[in-house]
Design an enzyme around this catalytic site. Structure first.
Site, PDB file in Angstrom:
ATOM      1  CG  ASN B 278      -1.746   1.192   1.397  1.00  0.00           C
ATOM      2  OD1 ASN B 278      -1.590   2.167   0.663  1.00  0.00           O
ATOM      3  ND2 ASN B 278      -2.660   1.167   2.360  1.00  0.00           N
ATOM      4  CG  ASP B 305       5.707   2.208   3.240  1.00  0.00           C
ATOM      5  OD1 ASP B 305       5.590   2.005   4.466  1.00  0.00           O
ATOM      6  OD2 ASP B 305       4.741   2.201   2.460  1.00  0.00           O
ATOM      7  CG  HIS B 309       3.473  -7.464   7.115  1.00  0.00           C
ATOM      8  ND1 HIS B 309       2.577  -7.015   8.049  1.00  0.00           N
ATOM      9  CD2 HIS B 309       3.539  -6.501   6.170  1.00  0.00           C
ATOM     10  CE1 HIS B 309       2.110  -5.840   7.687  1.00  0.00           C
ATOM     11  NE2 HIS B 309       2.680  -5.487   6.553  1.00  0.00           N
TER      12      HIS B 309
END
Lengths: 331, 435, 202
Positions: B278, B305, B309
């Site tokens: 995103n 960015d 995860h």
């Protein structure tokens, strides 16, 4: 044929015709006193359904059972999946059980691709509908139904055996197929657009502009915003189901307006050529995209689609796992 | 600290002629040929490019809250290996960095780790909820000295709230870094809206959803006379809007991520969520536009960015997977590959866009973003631009493995990073650091 | 029919060296006479054609059955149709090769209580006939099943024997028997042995 059937785009013209020809032969099995073939004896077919679809599941189940495969139905509801088990762990479980084919239905687009590509299972993966992406066996049974009606008079391809249904060895070259409705969210439309194009048909997708995906100008199809303009030349019209959740999401002002502009009623049906047929992948919203008169008329082949579905899925299972499944032996 | 002396031999400062750099007590003490070694440790930098320590304006360190994905320690180690001496920690932690207490905690964890300075970013709204301003002033006045505010991950979509935030931060020379994503246009969105999304049956994320917010915010910032920073700009339209805003003299800055400089939405075709991010990967035309924008200065900086995860959030169906990619350790290589090797940027311009400009935007102290010059703090990166490497996900200091470059060959390798004269990385290896 | 008994089409197998000797063992006339004899034997054994259903096994059994039906019709003075019985789905070697296209199954008549005569070109292992018996069992319950083959080359692997044989042809396993028929191969009828003749068999 490729190892998996994930997208209708995986099939070449010859692959697709082979599936249809095989299905034509297998259709005869349903008419025999013993509706069973020993072909997949000892093979295991898993129906992995993350999304409820009784119709598709029983169609695949009947197909696998008529080929004598062991069938394991795995539905997400009430299983470990609803308790948070991942697709990966589910797939590893199926692999441990020795699944030769995994028929997967999933609410997420691309889940069958993940299953096939991530190496979690050795079995052949058959996409039985993924999200708003594709539903290749539906497209195959639609094409089969169209061929048996529209190509019945055509002489079989030279060398092709005379078949029980019309058009053995043939594709759908030159036929005009109109698909009407929510193309944006329809896996049936995507798979049909790809497959019918591969088979040489001219496909026209008809929908309000809100229900056509961005980038559709790159698809091998025509598009139109007007159903009325697309009727006179159509050899087959396929009406797509309008999901209830679209009705309140401003894709169109009201169900009434949709029905008036894009629904198939008797008046519109009468403008079709005499030989044209009407298809619907089901389940229908009678009175919305199709009126009851049309659905029950002589042109409707909707019930036949269901019958053909079993034969087409038998053909797919046979061609994917009926032979040697390792790559050697390709001669 | 006088034992902390180094002489770096034959480094090519900003890609120029080889020269020596002497460091003592955290400061660059001399630059020139054949500097005397004295008691200093010698570092051979033959063939290496020397750059000022890089500053990342957009890093997700995940601590507090998701220490399974990343911690301040592992994230700053990854940063050091990527050549960064300062990272800005995004506010979307759990709890959200929306109070002086949380930002000070993150700031303190960074100091304790010692691999990289950590400058917290404060949330614009309470809990990233988008309805009520967080205590921006308290965060600015805290030990963390916050100047950048962002709800990143979510868009400050309420125009009134955005206007107020832009106005309010003027009191302490702050900047609002906007995650430009019109929420209604992106409900359930999974990837760039275009021909690939139509083909794959994934809900599209129109460029217009980004551009509409970028345009609105530029106009709002101009109207109230405040500073606006546009996070991870990703479309041609956004580049054109920012170019237009700058042409009017408005105080707007913008960033692009390394992955938006290189990757396109074609990669989504295999449904591998490693490419889910995103804003989404866009088209080749957008990639060309952001490269042009970065080259001509429309886009001021590259920010990673970096979004770690855990494996299970990526090893699943596309639509169930988390958005984000790690990027600290590959950023400079991707910039070299897309901008330097293509002739679009010089090393001097790379230093501007990855060090000086981000430091300027965030008003960060600590001598970050300063040039390599005598008397300046010794934040130095030594980079082997001639090397090539194949990216192996397991070869990272990050706790997470979600790099989109696995198996890809990229140019360049960070050989050494000095933070205030102390090597955090030498010979490509993390060093023991006592803070 | 695509059994291992047969040589693949030479055209479809360009890799095969042409060096192997080809010995014609039956020419068109001999094939014709063999079929005529088989026809008479079938009629004699079954006291006429009334109860007989002829089913050819694809590929070359189908035209052979059709020829026998035609001869039978000439003798009996009425039109007699033959059928086809595809055995692909019943084969025991399915897993050894990629999935094959299906051939057509068609019966001219109900097979219940009839005498079914299966017709094939070459009988070797007996596995094709085993598959055919399984396939037939699911079409109905014939009173009796008989087997007619143009060539019996031996090397049986199952307890199956032919009732009517055009020619017994002792062969070595290294040899192949190649049957060519006008209908299926677009060439003159011929049966040939292909392959290196071993000393004993020559």
């Amino acid at each position: 044929m490729k190892k998996h059937l994930l997208s209708a785009g995986d099939l070449t013209r010859d692959d697709a015709v082979r599936v249809l020809d095989t299905a034509a032969e297998l259709l005869g099995v349903a008419q025999r006193p013993i509706k069973k073939l020993p072909t997949l004896r000892g093979r295991t077919v898993v129906n992995l359904f993350f999304e409820d679809s009784t119709r598709t599941r029983i169609s695949f189940e009947a197909a696998a059972k008529r080929l004598s495969a062991d069938v394991i139905n795995f539905s997400a509801k009430g299983s470990s999946v609803s308790k948070g088990e991942s697709l990966k762990d589910t797939a590893l479980t199926l692999q441990a059980m020795g699944a030769d084919a995994v028929v997967i239905r999933h609410h997420f687009s691309g889940a069958p691709h993940r299953l096939a590509a991530a190496g979690w299972t050795n079995g052949a993966v058959v996409n039985a509908g993924d999200g708003t992406h594709e539903h290749p066996t539906q497209a195959l049974l639609d094409a089969f139904t169209m061929r048996s009606h529209l190509m019945a008079d055509a002489a079989p391809e030279p060398g092709a055996p005379a078949g029980p249904s019309g058009g053995m060895g043939r594709d759908l070259a030159g036929k005009n197929i109109t698909i009407v409705g929510d193309v944006l969210h329809s896996r049936v439309a995507r798979s049909n657009a790809l497959l019918l194009h591969t088979l040489g048909a001219n496909v026209t997708l008809v929908a309000p502009p809100t229900l056509l995906p961005v980038g559709i100008d790159t698809w091998p199809v025509e598009t139109s915003y007007s159903l009325d303009d697309s009727l006179e030349k159509a050899d087959a019209v396929m009406m797509l189901r309008v999901q209830h959740e679209r009705m309140n999401a401003s894709y169109f002002p009201s169900a009434r307006e949709y029905s008036r502009r894009y629904g198939l009623d008797t008046t519109r049906m009468n403008r079709l050529p005499d030989h044209a047929i009407v298809l619907h992948p089901g389940p229908m919203n009678r009175g919305m995209e199709i009126t009851a008169d049309v659905a029950d008329s002589g042109r409707s082949v909707i019930v036949e689609q269901v019958t053909n579905g079993v034969a087409v899925r038998m053909a797919v299972l046979y061609l994917l796992v009926g032979g040697s499944t390792n790559d050697e032996g390709e001669a | 600290m006088s034992e902390r002396q180094y002489v770096i031999r034959r480094a090519r400062i900003l890609g120029g002629e080889p020269t020596d750099i002497a460091i003592a007590d955290g400061v660059i003490t001399a630059i020139g040929p054949d500097l005397p070694l004295g008691d200093a440790t010698e570092v051979d930098a033959t063939g290496l490019v020397a750059l000022p320590g890089m500053v990342d304006l957009h890093t997700h360190l995940r601590e507090p809250g998701r220490e399974d994905a990343e911690t301040v320690l592992t994230g700053t180690q990854a940063a050091a290996r990527g050549g960064f001496t300062c990272v800005h920690a995004m506010a979307n932690t759990d709890p959200v960095a929306d109070t002086a207490g949380v930002v000070e905690q993150v700031w303190r964890l960074g100091r304790e780790a010692g691999y990289c300075d950590v400058q917290p970013i404060g949330a614009v709204t309470v809990g990233l909820g988008g309805t009520q301003l967080a205590e921006l002033g308290a965060m600015a006045d805290s030990a963390a000295d916050v100047r950048v505010f962002s709800d990143d991950g979510k868009c400050v979509s309420d125009a009134v709230l955005m206007r107020r935030a832009l106005e309010y931060v003027k009191a302490f020379d702050g900047v609002v870094a906007q995650h430009a994503q019109e929420p209604r246009l992106t409900e359930g969105a999974q990837m760039n809206e275009g021909l690939v999304s139509g083909e794959l049956g994934l809900t599209g994320w129109p460029a217009a959803a980004e551009e509409a917010i970028v345009a609105r915010d530029c106009v709002l910032a101009a109207h109230v006379g405040s500073r606006l920073h546009v996070c991870h700009l990703s479309t041609r339209g956004s580049v054109e809007i920012v170019r237009w805003a700058k042409s009017k003299g408005w105080d707007v800055t913008a960033e692009v991520t390394p992955h938006h400089l290189l990757l396109t939405d074609d990669l989504v075709r295999g449904y591998d969520p490693i490419y889910k991010v995103n804003p989404p990967l866009r088209t080749a035309d957008d990639v060309a536009a952001v490269r042009e924008g970065l080259a001509d200065g429309t886009i001021d900086i590259v920010a990673t960015d970096h979004a770690p995860h855990p494996m299970e959030d990526k090893e699943c169906e596309w639509s169930a997977a988390a958005f984000g990619m790690i990027g600290l350790e590959t950023a400079l290589s991707v910039v070299q590959h897309t901008m330097v090797d293509t002739g679009l940027l010089t090393w001097e311009q790379v230093a501007e866009r990855l060090s000086a400009a981000p430091a300027r935007i965030s008003r960060v102290g600590g001598g970050h973003g300063r040039p390599l010059a005598v008397g300046e703090p010794a934040h130095v990166v030594l980079y082997d631009a001639e090397a090539t490497r194949t990216i192996v996900p397991a070869d990272t200091a990050s706790l997470s493995r979600n790099t989109p470059y696995a198996g890809r060959e990229l140019p360049g390798r960070v050989v050494a990073t000095f933070l205030r004269g102390i090597p955090t990385v030498l010979d490509g290896q993390l060093q023991e650091v006592s803070s | 029919m695509a059994t291992p008994d047969n040589v693949p089409d030479a055209a479809a197998d360009p890799v095969r060296p042409t060096a192997d000797p080809v010995r014609t063992v039956l020419d068109a006339g001999e094939i014709s006479r063999a079929l005529t004899r088989i026809t008479h034997e079938i009629l004699e054994r079954n006291h006429g054609s009334a109860e007989v259903v002829l089913l050819g096994i694809p590929k070359r059994g189908v035209p052979l059955a059709r020829r026998i039906a035609r001869r039978m019709g000439e003798v009996e003075g009425r039109e007699i149709r033959s059928g086809a019985l595809d055995v692909t789905m019943y084969r025991d070697d399915l897993r050894l090769k990629p999935a094959r296209a299906l051939e057509h199954t068609e019966t001219p008549d109900d097979v219940d209580d009839k005498i079914v005569v299966l017709v094939d070109d070459v009988l070797m292992s007996g596995r094709t006939i085993r598959a055919a018996l399984d396939a037939l069992g699911e079409l109905g319950r014939p009173r009796a099943v008989q087997l007619a083959v143009l060539i019996d080359r031996g090397h049986r692997e199952l307890p199956i024997r032919a009732d009517f044989v055009g020619k017994n042809l002792p062969t070595a396993l290294t040899e192949k028997v190649r049957v060519r028929l006008g209908e299926s191969d677009d060439t003159e009828d011929a049966v040939a042995i292909v392959g290196p003749a071993t000393g004993g068999a020559a």
